[in-house]
Design an enzyme around this catalytic site. Structure first.
Site, PDB file in Angstrom:
ATOM      1  N   MET A  28       0.846  -1.197   0.000  1.00 39.40           N
ATOM      2  CA  MET A  28       0.000   0.000   0.000  1.00 39.40           C
ATOM      3  C   MET A  28       0.884   1.251   0.000  1.00 39.40           C
ATOM      4  O   MET A  28       0.414   2.343   0.332  1.00 39.40           O
ATOM      5  CB  MET A  28      -0.941  -0.012   1.203  1.00 39.40           C
ATOM      6  CG  MET A  28      -1.905  -1.202   1.165  1.00 39.40           C
ATOM      7  SD  MET A  28      -3.437  -0.934   2.082  1.00 39.40           S
ATOM      8  CE  MET A  28      -2.819  -0.723   3.734  1.00 39.40           C
ATOM      9  N   GLY A  29       2.161   1.095  -0.331  1.00 41.69           N
ATOM     10  CA  GLY A  29       3.048   2.254  -0.412  1.00 41.69           C
ATOM     11  C   GLY A  29       3.537   2.698   0.955  1.00 41.69           C
ATOM     12  O   GLY A  29       3.467   1.947   1.923  1.00 41.69           O
ATOM     13  N   HIS A  37       9.073  -3.627   3.435  1.00 42.39           N
ATOM     14  CA  HIS A  37       8.665  -3.815   2.035  1.00 42.39           C
ATOM     15  C   HIS A  37       9.883  -4.181   1.175  1.00 42.39           C
ATOM     16  O   HIS A  37       9.806  -5.063   0.308  1.00 42.39           O
ATOM     17  CB  HIS A  37       8.052  -2.531   1.483  1.00 42.39           C
ATOM     18  CG  HIS A  37       6.798  -2.074   2.166  1.00 42.39           C
ATOM     19  ND1 HIS A  37       6.729  -0.918   2.895  1.00 42.39           N
ATOM     20  CD2 HIS A  37       5.556  -2.623   2.214  1.00 42.39           C
ATOM     21  CE1 HIS A  37       5.494  -0.756   3.366  1.00 42.39           C
ATOM     22  NE2 HIS A  37       4.762  -1.781   2.982  1.00 42.39           N
ATOM     23  N   ASP A  78       1.981  -9.433   8.765  1.00 40.61           N
ATOM     24  CA  ASP A  78       0.524  -9.598   8.684  1.00 40.61           C
ATOM     25  C   ASP A  78       0.257 -11.107   8.612  1.00 40.61           C
ATOM     26  O   ASP A  78      -0.105 -11.639   7.560  1.00 40.61           O
ATOM     27  CB  ASP A  78      -0.020  -8.871   7.451  1.00 40.61           C
ATOM     28  CG  ASP A  78       0.244  -7.383   7.514  1.00 40.61           C
ATOM     29  OD1 ASP A  78      -0.593  -6.658   8.045  1.00 40.61           O
ATOM     30  OD2 ASP A  78       1.324  -6.945   7.057  1.00 40.61           O
TER      31      ASP A  78
HETATM   32  P1  AMP Z   1       1.358  -2.984   3.475  1.00 39.39           P
HETATM   33  O1  AMP Z   1       1.932  -1.933   2.582  1.00 39.39           O
HETATM   34  O2  AMP Z   1       1.359  -2.594   4.920  1.00 39.39           O
HETATM   35  O3  AMP Z   1       0.043  -3.514   2.984  1.00 39.39           O
HETATM   36  O4  AMP Z   1       2.366  -4.202   3.411  1.00 39.39           O
HETATM   37  C1  AMP Z   1       2.702  -4.784   2.178  1.00 39.39           C
HETATM   38  C2  AMP Z   1       3.441  -6.071   2.441  1.00 39.39           C
HETATM   39  O5  AMP Z   1       4.616  -5.795   3.206  1.00 39.39           O
HETATM   40  C3  AMP Z   1       2.606  -7.081   3.249  1.00 39.39           C
HETATM   41  O6  AMP Z   1       2.834  -8.386   2.736  1.00 39.39           O
HETATM   42  C4  AMP Z   1       3.175  -6.915   4.639  1.00 39.39           C
HETATM   43  O7  AMP Z   1       3.044  -8.075   5.432  1.00 39.39           O
HETATM   44  C5  AMP Z   1       4.629  -6.642   4.335  1.00 39.39           C
HETATM   45  N1  AMP Z   1       5.263  -5.966   5.476  1.00 39.39           N
HETATM   46  C6  AMP Z   1       4.849  -4.843   6.102  1.00 39.39           C
HETATM   47  N2  AMP Z   1       5.654  -4.562   7.149  1.00 39.39           N
HETATM   48  C7  AMP Z   1       6.591  -5.544   7.199  1.00 39.39           C
HETATM   49  C8  AMP Z   1       7.696  -5.830   8.058  1.00 39.39           C
HETATM   50  N3  AMP Z   1       8.003  -5.051   9.098  1.00 39.39           N
HETATM   51  N4  AMP Z   1       8.443  -6.933   7.800  1.00 39.39           N
HETATM   52  C9  AMP Z   1       8.135  -7.742   6.762  1.00 39.39           C
HETATM   53  N5  AMP Z   1       7.106  -7.527   5.911  1.00 39.39           N
HETATM   54  C10 AMP Z   1       6.348  -6.448   6.123  1.00 39.39           C
END
Ligand code: AMP
Length: 290
Positions: free
Chosen positions: A30-31, A37, A150
């Site tokens: 989601m940026g 990420h 997540d």
């Molecule tokens: P989001 O942008 O928050 O939807 O996250 C996008 C992807 O990045 C999802 O698969 C999350 O689980 C992963 N992600 C977010 N934060 C972390 C983190 N601290 N460590 C590993 N993966 C992450």
């Protein structure tokens, strides 16, 4: 790095690469990108020939009361980080191209979506399964990389991909943390310095849980009580949504630690809702994957 803005454009680009035998890794986000990420991007870059990231703040996974309108958006910085990582393309659709007028088809999430986050955020996983399925259609990749940060979302996407024969290999990546233990999250930007300190309670609770297990405690009620204590004591979190130890595969509650388990926490610090977790391994395997 190509910037793709419609599902058709993304599909054509992906197909043209695959036609040349290039193996594609997909990294949905989601940026407001951070090192968490980027670790997904790096793992995709290592495992595949080319990586396509997506940046889309998906409205269908936010309830009306949630933070959709103030969700951090840092597109220029995100592009720089992805360009530096050397990926092939980023798919950045507008809301209207993902959900045009008349859109009405949703993916009913699997059973494993009904607990925990599914209780706290009733429509959330329906939005997640729908958008991830749409991203899989727009970017028909070989593999897709998701963070264990997540944890339940990973399990939901894994189950959906299996149940619906999606044909994409779902790869889970370890949680990336700040040096003091806080799990990286785009939502950490909401925290003021005091809240940032209080947010450490989540990783502290998981660390102390690990110590209690190392010391021999196996009773789940006792261990969960200990986690809650750490979360609220002193200048702790404002509210606990859940702090539980469940079966690592099914997310069904356990009464004693006698199989692979995961500790999952969701808590609020001020207005910000944070999640964290730790996998707990037993038998010949040491705790926490060490
Ligand atoms: P989001 O942008 O928050 O939807 O996250 C996008 C992807 O990045 C999802 O698969 C999350 O689980 C992963 N992600 C977010 N934060 C972390 C983190 N601290 N460590 C590993 N993966 C992450």
């Amino acid at each position: 790095m190509e910037i793709l803005s419609t599902p058709n454009e993304a599909r054509q680009f992906t197909r043209s690469l695959r036609a040349k035998g290039i193996r594609i890794g997909l990294v949905p986000t989601m940026g407001a990108l951070h090192a968490g990420h980027l670790s997904l991007v790096n793992q995709s870059q290592q495992a595949c020939d080319a990586t396509i990231a997506t940046i889309f703040v998906n409205p269908t996974q936010f309830a009306p009361s949630e933070d959709l309108s103030r969700y951090p958006r840092t597109l220029e910085q995100d592009y720089e980080m992805l360009e530096a990582a050397g990926i092939a393309a980023v798919f950045v659709p507008r809301v209207e191209s993902m959900y045009p007028p008349g859109f009405s088809t949703y993916v009913d999430p699997p059973e494993i979506a009904r607990t925990l986050e599914g209780n706290c955020r009733p429509e959330h996983f329906r939005g997640v399964t729908t958008v991830v399925m749409k991203l899989f259609q727009a970017v028909p990749a070989d593999s897709a990389f998701f963070g264990k940060k997540d944890y339940q979302q990973w399990k939901v996407i894994e189950a959906m991909s299996r149940d619906l024969d999606v044909g994409v290999d779902v790869v889970a990546c370890e949680i990336i943390r700040e040096s003091d233990g806080l799990a990286l999250s785009s939502r950490n930007r909401y925290l003021d310095p005091n809240e940032r300190r209080r947010a450490l309670r989540l990783s502290m609770a998981l660390k102390e849980l690990e110590q209690a297990i190392s010391a021999g405690e196996r009773d789940v009620a006792t261990l969960q009580g200990g986690m809650r204590q750490v979360l609220v004591s002193g200048d702790g979190v404002s509210q606990i949504d859940y702090a539980v130890i469940v079966n690592a595969n099914t997310l069904v509650p356990l009464s004693t630690l006698d199989r692979p388990a995961v500790a999952l926490i969701a808590a609020r610090v001020g207005q910000t809702r944070l999640i964290d977790n730790r996998e707990l391994c037993f038998g010949s395997k040491l705790l926490g994957g060490r």
